[in-house]
Design an enzyme around this catalytic site. Structure first.
Site, PDB file in Angstrom:
ATOM      1  N   ARG A   5    -100.097  14.895   1.988  1.00 33.95           N
ATOM      2  CA  ARG A   5     -99.835  16.329   1.758  1.00 33.95           C
ATOM      3  C   ARG A   5    -101.143  17.085   1.560  1.00 33.95           C
ATOM      4  O   ARG A   5    -101.297  18.215   2.019  1.00 33.95           O
ATOM      5  CB  ARG A   5     -98.934  16.510   0.528  1.00 33.95           C
ATOM      6  CG  ARG A   5     -97.495  16.108   0.804  1.00 33.95           C
ATOM      7  CD  ARG A   5     -96.682  16.044  -0.463  1.00 33.95           C
ATOM      8  NE  ARG A   5     -96.476  17.345  -1.083  1.00 33.95           N
ATOM      9  CZ  ARG A   5     -96.049  17.499  -2.336  1.00 33.95           C
ATOM     10  NH1 ARG A   5     -95.802  16.454  -3.089  1.00 33.95           N
ATOM     11  NH2 ARG A   5     -95.875  18.699  -2.826  1.00 33.95           N
ATOM     12  N   ARG A  51     -97.452  28.877   4.284  1.00 33.75           N
ATOM     13  CA  ARG A  51     -98.312  27.694   4.307  1.00 33.75           C
ATOM     14  C   ARG A  51     -99.003  27.509   5.652  1.00 33.75           C
ATOM     15  O   ARG A  51     -99.769  26.557   5.819  1.00 33.75           O
ATOM     16  CB  ARG A  51     -97.465  26.457   4.051  1.00 33.75           C
ATOM     17  CG  ARG A  51     -97.558  25.908   2.621  1.00 33.75           C
ATOM     18  CD  ARG A  51     -96.454  24.897   2.487  1.00 33.75           C
ATOM     19  NE  ARG A  51     -96.641  23.824   1.605  1.00 33.75           N
ATOM     20  CZ  ARG A  51     -95.967  23.700   0.443  1.00 33.75           C
ATOM     21  NH1 ARG A  51     -95.206  24.676   0.008  1.00 33.75           N
ATOM     22  NH2 ARG A  51     -96.088  22.621  -0.265  1.00 33.75           N
ATOM     23  N   ARG A  75     -96.120  13.348 -12.383  1.00 33.48           N
ATOM     24  CA  ARG A  75     -95.046  14.330 -12.556  1.00 33.48           C
ATOM     25  C   ARG A  75     -93.677  13.669 -12.364  1.00 33.48           C
ATOM     26  O   ARG A  75     -93.506  12.814 -11.511  1.00 33.48           O
ATOM     27  CB  ARG A  75     -95.233  15.435 -11.512  1.00 33.48           C
ATOM     28  CG  ARG A  75     -94.381  16.646 -11.761  1.00 33.48           C
ATOM     29  CD  ARG A  75     -95.071  17.886 -11.282  1.00 33.48           C
ATOM     30  NE  ARG A  75     -94.806  18.153  -9.879  1.00 33.48           N
ATOM     31  CZ  ARG A  75     -95.138  19.285  -9.284  1.00 33.48           C
ATOM     32  NH1 ARG A  75     -95.783  20.217  -9.929  1.00 33.48           N
ATOM     33  NH2 ARG A  75     -94.878  19.465  -8.018  1.00 33.48           N
ATOM     34  N   LYS A  91     -98.885  26.275  -9.004  1.00 33.20           N
ATOM     35  CA  LYS A  91     -98.201  27.471  -8.474  1.00 33.20           C
ATOM     36  C   LYS A  91     -96.822  27.665  -9.113  1.00 33.20           C
ATOM     37  O   LYS A  91     -96.456  28.762  -9.499  1.00 33.20           O
ATOM     38  CB  LYS A  91     -98.003  27.369  -6.945  1.00 33.20           C
ATOM     39  CG  LYS A  91     -99.269  27.237  -6.140  1.00 33.20           C
ATOM     40  CD  LYS A  91     -98.996  27.274  -4.643  1.00 33.20           C
ATOM     41  CE  LYS A  91     -98.166  26.123  -4.108  1.00 33.20           C
ATOM     42  NZ  LYS A  91     -98.807  24.796  -4.179  1.00 33.20           N
TER      43      LYS A  91
HETATM   44  P1  AMP Z   1     -93.447  22.082  -2.533  1.00 35.43           P
HETATM   45  O1  AMP Z   1     -92.415  21.809  -3.557  1.00 35.43           O
HETATM   46  O2  AMP Z   1     -93.767  23.539  -2.377  1.00 35.43           O
HETATM   47  O3  AMP Z   1     -94.690  21.249  -2.701  1.00 35.43           O
HETATM   48  O4  AMP Z   1     -92.820  21.641  -1.128  1.00 35.43           O
HETATM   49  C1  AMP Z   1     -92.331  20.351  -0.882  1.00 35.43           C
HETATM   50  C2  AMP Z   1     -92.243  20.084   0.608  1.00 35.43           C
HETATM   51  O5  AMP Z   1     -91.357  21.040   1.224  1.00 35.43           O
HETATM   52  C3  AMP Z   1     -93.545  20.229   1.382  1.00 35.43           C
HETATM   53  O6  AMP Z   1     -94.336  19.039   1.343  1.00 35.43           O
HETATM   54  C4  AMP Z   1     -93.037  20.528   2.791  1.00 35.43           C
HETATM   55  O7  AMP Z   1     -92.528  19.353   3.404  1.00 35.43           O
HETATM   56  C5  AMP Z   1     -91.850  21.434   2.506  1.00 35.43           C
HETATM   57  N1  AMP Z   1     -92.237  22.860   2.445  1.00 35.43           N
HETATM   58  C6  AMP Z   1     -92.152  23.696   1.348  1.00 35.43           C
HETATM   59  N2  AMP Z   1     -92.584  24.919   1.641  1.00 35.43           N
HETATM   60  C7  AMP Z   1     -92.964  24.891   2.951  1.00 35.43           C
HETATM   61  C8  AMP Z   1     -93.514  25.862   3.833  1.00 35.43           C
HETATM   62  N3  AMP Z   1     -93.781  27.129   3.444  1.00 35.43           N
HETATM   63  N4  AMP Z   1     -93.783  25.464   5.120  1.00 35.43           N
HETATM   64  C9  AMP Z   1     -93.509  24.218   5.542  1.00 35.43           C
HETATM   65  N5  AMP Z   1     -93.006  23.248   4.755  1.00 35.43           N
HETATM   66  C10 AMP Z   1     -92.726  23.574   3.457  1.00 35.43           C
END
Ligand code: AMP
Length: 216
Positions: free
Chosen positions: A173, A88, A127, A13
């Site tokens: 996750r 999400r 990564r 993404k």
């Molecule tokens: P990402 O970099 O998008 O994978 O996000 C890293 C972490 O941030 C996730 O594992 C969640 O803990 C938190 N996070 C990011 N976006 C959201 C969202 N829309 N809703 C809830 N938690 C989020």
């Protein structure tokens, strides 16, 4: 123009959104990046979010909606945005719907990036990310290592494995993704602007997205 990027962690993404940003001239809003910025700053919001993020749990919806509303209110979002990693949960999707109506923006595309779970685990555990919050360049120990091990090619800051990209946290996750985020495919699946693509090469995926958007 508003584009939502859906997909499991590691599906691509962020990479696809960064290219779309350049193509369409609208900002990429990554809730993960916003939260990591707050954690680095040591703000109250960051401290709260960090408790969830460290173990791969989702940050509560009210915190997320506060971040997204504040970000979408900034002038550069007048022409829209690419939402990367948001929504999400179903309540986030409902809140977004109301927010878009208020802002007079419509959804131009909801893109779901598909990838098999073994590939996601491999991608995420390999990564590495630049620790400088204003750089955050992404590397991969197999396919795109930094020229000097552990040092960012762009800004010279340390290149590290994120706390939430260890194998144990990643499996958690992915489970949370299946239980909480996957239902969004049904939520958006009936929208004419929804489509699913596999993402092996980000450039090719962007070309496909543009083609599908023209047809719609
Ligand atoms: P990402 O970099 O998008 O994978 O996000 C890293 C972490 O941030 C996730 O594992 C969640 O803990 C938190 N996070 C990011 N976006 C959201 C969202 N829309 N809703 C809830 N938690 C989020």
């Amino acid at each position: 123009m508003l584009i939502i990027m859906l997909g499991a962690p590691g599906a691509g993404k962020g990479t696809v959104s960064a290219i779309l940003t350049r193509e369409f001239g609208i900002p990429q809003i990554s809730t993960g990046d916003i939260l990591r910025g707050e954690v680095k700053k040591g703000s109250d919001l960051g401290k709260k979010a960090d408790e969830y993020m460290k173990t791969g749990k989702l940050v509560p919806d009210d915190i997320i909606m506060g971040c997204v509303e504040a970000r979408l209110a900034i002038d550069d979002c007048k022409g829209g945005a690419i939402l990367d990693g948001f929504p999400r949960t179903i309540p986030q999707a409902d809140a977004l719907k109301a927010l878009l109506t208020k802002m007079g923006l419509k959804l131009d595309a909801v893109v779901n990036l598909e990838a098999p779970e073994e590939l996601l685990i491999r991608r995420l555990t390999s990564r590495r990310t630049c620790a400088n919050p204003s750089c955050q360049a992404i590397y991969n120990i197999y396919t795109r290592p930094p020229k000097n091990e552990g040092v960012c090619d762009i800004c010279g800051s340390p290149v590290l494995q994120r706390d939430d990209e260890t194998e144990e946290v990643i499996k958690n996750r992915l489970k949370i993704y299946r239980d909480t985020t996957l239902p969004l495919l049904d939520y958006y699946g009936r929208e004419p602007v929804f489509f699913s693509l596999s993402c092996i090469d980000a450039g090719e995926t962007v070309d496909e997205i543009k083609k599908k958007m023209k047809k719609g």
